[in-house]
Design a protein around this motif. Structure first.
Motif, mmCIF file in Angstrom:
data_model
loop_
_atom_site.group_PDB
_atom_site.id
_atom_site.type_symbol
_atom_site.label_atom_id
_atom_site.label_comp_id
_atom_site.label_asym_id
_atom_site.label_seq_id
_atom_site.Cartn_x
_atom_site.Cartn_y
_atom_site.Cartn_z
ATOM 1 N N ARG A 1 -8.880 3.160 -9.436
ATOM 2 C CA ARG A 1 -7.520 3.015 -8.930
ATOM 3 C C ARG A 1 -7.436 2.061 -7.737
ATOM 4 O O ARG A 1 -6.355 1.670 -7.335
ATOM 5 C CB ARG A 1 -6.969 4.391 -8.540
ATOM 6 N N TYR B 1 0.854 -1.193 0.000
ATOM 7 C CA TYR B 1 0.000 0.000 0.000
ATOM 8 C C TYR B 1 0.884 1.236 0.000
ATOM 9 O O TYR B 1 1.165 1.793 1.056
ATOM 10 C CB TYR B 1 -0.920 0.004 1.225
ATOM 11 N N PRO B 2 1.347 1.659 -1.173
ATOM 12 C CA PRO B 2 2.165 2.867 -1.208
ATOM 13 C C PRO B 2 1.308 4.067 -0.812
ATOM 14 O O PRO B 2 0.120 4.113 -1.123
ATOM 15 C CB PRO B 2 2.613 2.965 -2.664
ATOM 16 N N LEU B 3 1.907 5.011 -0.116
ATOM 17 C CA LEU B 3 1.172 6.214 0.264
ATOM 18 C C LEU B 3 0.912 7.046 -0.990
ATOM 19 O O LEU B 3 1.682 6.982 -1.950
ATOM 20 C CB LEU B 3 1.984 7.013 1.279
ATOM 21 N N PRO B 4 -0.182 7.808 -1.004
ATOM 22 C CA PRO B 4 -0.551 8.551 -2.220
ATOM 23 C C PRO B 4 0.374 9.736 -2.475
ATOM 24 O O PRO B 4 -0.047 10.886 -2.379
ATOM 25 C CB PRO B 4 -1.983 8.997 -1.937
ATOM 26 N N HIS C 1 -2.022 13.864 5.754
ATOM 27 C CA HIS C 1 -1.104 13.594 4.650
ATOM 28 C C HIS C 1 -1.461 12.389 3.810
ATOM 29 O O HIS C 1 -1.000 12.264 2.690
ATOM 30 C CB HIS C 1 0.316 13.424 5.185
ATOM 31 N N VAL C 2 -2.242 11.468 4.359
ATOM 32 C CA VAL C 2 -2.552 10.267 3.585
ATOM 33 C C VAL C 2 -4.021 10.212 3.185
ATOM 34 O O VAL C 2 -4.356 10.149 2.010
ATOM 35 C CB VAL C 2 -2.167 8.998 4.379
ATOM 36 N N GLU D 1 -5.597 -0.515 5.401
ATOM 37 C CA GLU D 1 -4.168 -0.854 5.432
ATOM 38 C C GLU D 1 -3.298 0.371 5.194
ATOM 39 O O GLU D 1 -2.161 0.431 5.652
ATOM 40 C CB GLU D 1 -3.847 -1.909 4.373
ATOM 41 N N LEU D 2 -3.844 1.339 4.448
ATOM 42 C CA LEU D 2 -3.071 2.549 4.185
ATOM 43 C C LEU D 2 -2.851 3.312 5.485
ATOM 44 O O LEU D 2 -1.755 3.815 5.757
ATOM 45 C CB LEU D 2 -3.834 3.404 3.178
ATOM 46 N N ARG E 1 -5.340 13.253 1.196
ATOM 47 C CA ARG E 1 -4.671 13.288 -0.089
ATOM 48 C C ARG E 1 -5.249 12.243 -1.022
ATOM 49 O O ARG E 1 -5.495 12.487 -2.191
ATOM 50 C CB ARG E 1 -3.206 13.005 0.138
ATOM 51 N N LYS E 2 -5.449 11.053 -0.467
ATOM 52 C CA LYS E 2 -6.000 9.963 -1.265
ATOM 53 C C LYS E 2 -7.431 10.291 -1.686
ATOM 54 O O LYS E 2 -7.876 9.929 -2.767
ATOM 55 C CB LYS E 2 -5.987 8.684 -0.425
ATOM 56 N N ALA F 1 -0.304 1.411 7.429
ATOM 57 C CA ALA F 1 1.055 1.641 6.932
ATOM 58 C C ALA F 1 1.596 2.951 7.478
ATOM 59 O O ALA F 1 2.722 3.008 7.972
ATOM 60 C CB ALA F 1 1.054 1.650 5.403
#
Lengths: 253, 306, 296
Positions: free
Chosen positions: B304, A97-100, B206-207, B188-189, B210-211, B192
């Motif tokens: 995506r 799960y790469p960060l965006p 930040h995650v 999971e993001l 943004r996503k 992480a």
């Protein structure tokens, strides 16, 4: 050296409502070795690992009791900041799960939280960790590209680099090869063997052959309980319980 | 022998029924595709009379609205619509965004169990009730409390009142989309990011945000198109003066209100009739534009995750 | 060097912590504000409307001089609205159910088509009701139909059709593939799968869809503004004009006479109550029917 324990789990119980997920877990994980947590899917392997860096906090419905000692600090009942504990462990999940954000920023993410903002130092660190994950040569010309543009195998190595960058001493890997092709999987396994001198690696898997290839120490779990644990050689050559024997024969899955 | 009988006697009718069902259901489904085309072409045909006698530029950029002498400048209505919808989005957007983060990231299940019906009921309240509420509560509030703060005298029937009412109306709509969008982000993001030593708030900033950014933008776009077409509630509080508004305490006259107030009474003047149908067409094109744009953004965003 | 970076870290952490506290406050406030506004809306409607609510209001049609504040009630509008909403929901259901079944059974392996249909439905849902109303009125003039209950029902049915289909569709989507496959392997045709199995599995979804559409139909004013006409009588046939609650509120509120205005507030209480009842009903029914659905 041989018997130095890094993580010690004592009578850990975890349940969701009335459903018991982990039942009285007692294990000790040796320092700077690869410990494989083995077992069929749904036996609580991943949950055990998540409780080690307290990601279980994310799920308020989970009730956890017991102790987990990392270097003699009880992380379930510590007064220290949870983020500090988590930083000591790098996590690799089943799918990457790469960060965006860009490739570069993915690796720099953890470094920036730690407050290291010196641009040059940051560049050097990012390069260093990408090299450690053997990804540098493939991405050095496109560090600004979004991380999602990488192949899935590359993404998993990026996640490894990202995890290494916060300077952990433990790596938690939850079936890190299950979404990868055989060649990428091999690369990850090779990487683990290289890294184990400096890191305590815990690998969750249900692939017997993978466990046999790289494990130093094995914990075998079944239906939320630890059935057997011991050095890999003994575990595979001389299993003690009937369930383990059946699992090694392939009759349980 | 037995088997053959079953096949011979029952199967053909069953298959015929099946075939029959398939055909009429297909026809009804096709009907669905035809409806929007039918509406657009109907409106286009009705507004052709206006378009024959005036250039498009004249219609859209002129502010002279004198139907009796054949002058149809839509600018006051277009500007009123823009003022009202943009201002309402400006009010609703931060509330929705903050509440969506709260409900998806921080709220426990008791709060959720309480808020879900609240949002559903807000979404179900009819437009006319919002209008009544606007007249009872918002208009006096704007006239007696807000306007004096800025040293302005107003009846309260103005752009600001309409925007407040409209903002409340689109809040449940936008909020529901935002909650869906944020919930599609894999957990999971978050895991992480947390395991890299980030705190919860840092992760959200930040995650997660943004996503979710493309999704957030399209939710706002859908909200905008929803409020653009809202008629009765706005009509009841906006003041209905056909002039380009110069401030938020000025009355306005948005496009839907124009249609609702005048349609049915202008049949004697064909050009007027045509002009109102043109405004319906304009309304529909603008709404569809925002809708299609936002939905494409959402679709590419959802892809995506596959 | 190490110490310095530690200091920096803790400073940054401190700042993030305060920032989080601040924004958590703002977020909580936003959610509270939303709940508060709902309370405020219901409260102000009740306070204004309940005093002028009377038995006469809901049991009588307007008498002579009603619009100057003399006696009478709004029974015509209540009945008209109920007729209209029932009619429109019925038509939308008759058209919508087969379409959503068609999408989920016949087109289930043609994902592209289904997605396109869903896209069109979402677009249709986005079209403002005033456009439906104005367009419907034009068609009526073209065909020489007068404003009537039937015309209102048709326009409103078109308006709520997309909601109906999408809501049923959401329910049908959740029917597990395994159930479809096992039904096929027992030899059922597509129609049998659709009407005997899928339908039964989705009763909660269908109930929600119907109630949602009904609520939308009874509350919409812009689509019926030109199409139903307005009358003081309770309609006895489909080709007669009819009053509706939203329009009764709208028209009475624009009257300069205080008594008439007050009746509008009372009518608003009635309409709000109907909407609240529907909302509660849909919650109760969904929970009740959910018990009988096979879960996987």
């Amino acid at each position: 050296m041989e018997n130095q324990t890094k993580i010690k789990v004592e009578s850990l119980n975890l349940s969701i409502g009335n459903k018991v997920i982990l039942n009285d877990i007692n294990i000790s994980i040796p320092k700077n070795k690869i410990t494989v947590i083995l077992g069929p899917s749904g036996c609580g392997k991943s949950t055990l690992m998540k409780s080690m860096n307290r990601l279980t906090d994310l799920y308020p419905e989970m009730k956890v009791s017991g102790n987990i000692f990392i270097d003699d600090e009880d992380i379930l009942h510590t007064k220290n900041d949870v983020t500090e504990i988590r930083k000591r462990m790098g996590l690799l999940s089943q799918r990457p799960y790469p960060l965006p954000m860009s490739i570069y920023k993915n690796v720099a993410y953890g470094l920036k939280i730690s407050g290291r903002v010196n641009k040059q130092l940051l560049n050097k660190r990012v390069e260093h960790y990408l090299q450690q994950a053997s990804l540098w040569n493939e991405v050095k010309d496109r560090l600004k590209d979004p991380a999602s543009s990488l192949s899935i195998g590359q993404q998993q190595r990026l996640c490894l680099a990202r995890g290494l960058a916060v300077d952990p001493d433990i790596i938690l890997a939850d079936e890190p090869t299950s979404a990868l092709d055989p060649i990428s999987s091999q690369e990850i396994e090779k990487k683990f063997l290289e890294l184990k001198g400096n890191y305590t690696i815990i690998l969750v898997t249900h692939i017997l052959r993978q466990a046999a290839r790289i494990a130093d120490y094995v914990v075998f779990m079944y239906l939320g309980e630890v059935i057997e644990q011991g050095p890999a050689k003994e575990f595979f050559s001389n299993p003690q319980t009937e369930i383990t024997k059946a699992y090694l024969r392939g009759s349980i899955n | 022998m037995n088997w053959n009988r079953i096949r011979d006697n029952i199967s053909p009718t069953r298959l015929q029924i099946n075939k029959f069902n398939e055909v009429w259901m297909l026809v009804w489904t096709l009907f669905l595709v035809v409806v929007p085309l039918f509406i657009v072409s109907g409106l286009l045909w009705k507004s052709s009379l206006l378009l024959e006698n005036h250039t498009l530029k004249e219609i859209i950029f002129s502010s002279e609205w004198k139907p009796m002498s054949g002058k149809f400048g839509f600018l006051p209505f277009i500007m009123s619509s823009l003022w009202v919808t943009l201002l309402s989005l400006l009010i609703a957007a931060p509330i929705c965004l903050f509440s969506a983060i709260h409900l998806t990231q921080y709220a426990n299940r008791y709060v959720l169990r309480f808020m879900q019906p609240v949002i559903d009921i807000l979404a179900g309240i009819p437009s006319v009730i919002y209008g009544v509420w606007g007249i009872i509560a918002v208009v006096p509030f704007v006239a007696e409390k807000i306007a004096p703060m800025f040293g302005v005298q107003t009846t309260g029937y103005n752009i600001l009142s309409a925007s407040i009412v409209l903002a409340v109306m689109v809040i449940p709509f936008i909020l529901n989309i935002l909650i869906d969008i944020i919930n599609t982000i894999p957990k999971e993001l978050t895991e992480a990011s947390l395991s890299l030593g980030a705190g919860k708030w840092y992760t959200i900033k930040h995650v997660i945000l943004r996503k979710a950014l493309p999704g957030i933008i399209s939710a706002m776009g859908l909200g905008l198109s929803r409020s653009f077409g809202e008629t009765i509630a706005v009509l009841m509080v906006v003041g209905n003066v056909a002039a380009i508004p110069s401030g938020i305490f000025q009355p306005g006259y948005p496009l839907p209100a124009l249609i609702a107030n005048n349609y049915g009474e202008m049949m004697s003047i064909p050009q007027y009739d045509s002009a109102l149908m043109f405004s319906a067409l304009l309304l529909m094109i603008i709404v569809l534009f925002f809708n299609i744009g936002s939905r494409f953004l959402i679709m590419s965003y959802e892809k995506r995750f596959k | 060097m190490k110490k310095d970076s530690n200091k920096k870290t803790s400073f940054k952490k401190q700042r993030l912590k305060y920032e989080e506290y601040f924004f958590r406050g703002v977020m909580l406030l936003s959610s509270c504000l939303i709940a508060f506004i709902l309370g405020l809306i219901i409260y102000s409607i009740l306070v204004k409307g309940v005093p002028s609510l009377s038995w006469e209001m809901i049991t009588q049609t307007p008498k002579g001089g009603f619009y100057f504040g003399k006696e009478g009630g709004i029974l015509n509008a209540i009945i008209g609205s109920i007729y209209l909403a029932f009619g429109a929901t019925f038509i939308a259901f008759i058209i919508g159910l087969p379409i959503s079944l068609y999408m989920n059974v016949w087109l289930s392996h043609k994902e592209k088509w289904v997605n396109m249909l869903r896209f069109i439905l979402d677009l249709l849902w986005g079209i403002p009701s005033i456009v439906y109303g104005a367009f419907g009125f034009t068609i009526m003039i073209l065909l020489g139909i007068k404003a009537s209950l039937l015309a209102g029902i048709i326009v409103t049915a078109l308006l709520i059709l997309p909601i109906m289909i999408r809501a049923i569709d959401e329910g049908l989507k959740t029917v597990p593939k395994g159930l479809k496959e096992s039904s096929y392997s027992l030899g059922s045709t597509k129609s049998e799968l659709a009407f005997k199995i899928m339908l039964r599995q989705c009763i909660p979804g269908i109930v929600t869809a119907v109630l949602l559409s009904f609520g939308r139909a009874i509350g919409d004013a812009a689509a019926v503004l030109f199409t139903t006409g307005f009358t003081d009588n309770i309609p006895t046939a489909l080709n007669q004009p009819t009053a509706t609650l939203p329009l009764a509120i709208f028209f009475q509120l624009s009257s300069p006479i205080p008594e008439v205005k007050e009746r509008a507030y009372a009518a608003a209480v009635i309409l709000t109550s109907i909407i609240l009842i529907i909302s509660v009903l849909s919650r109760v029914l969904t929970q009740k029917y959910n018990k009988h659905t096979i879960k996987f």
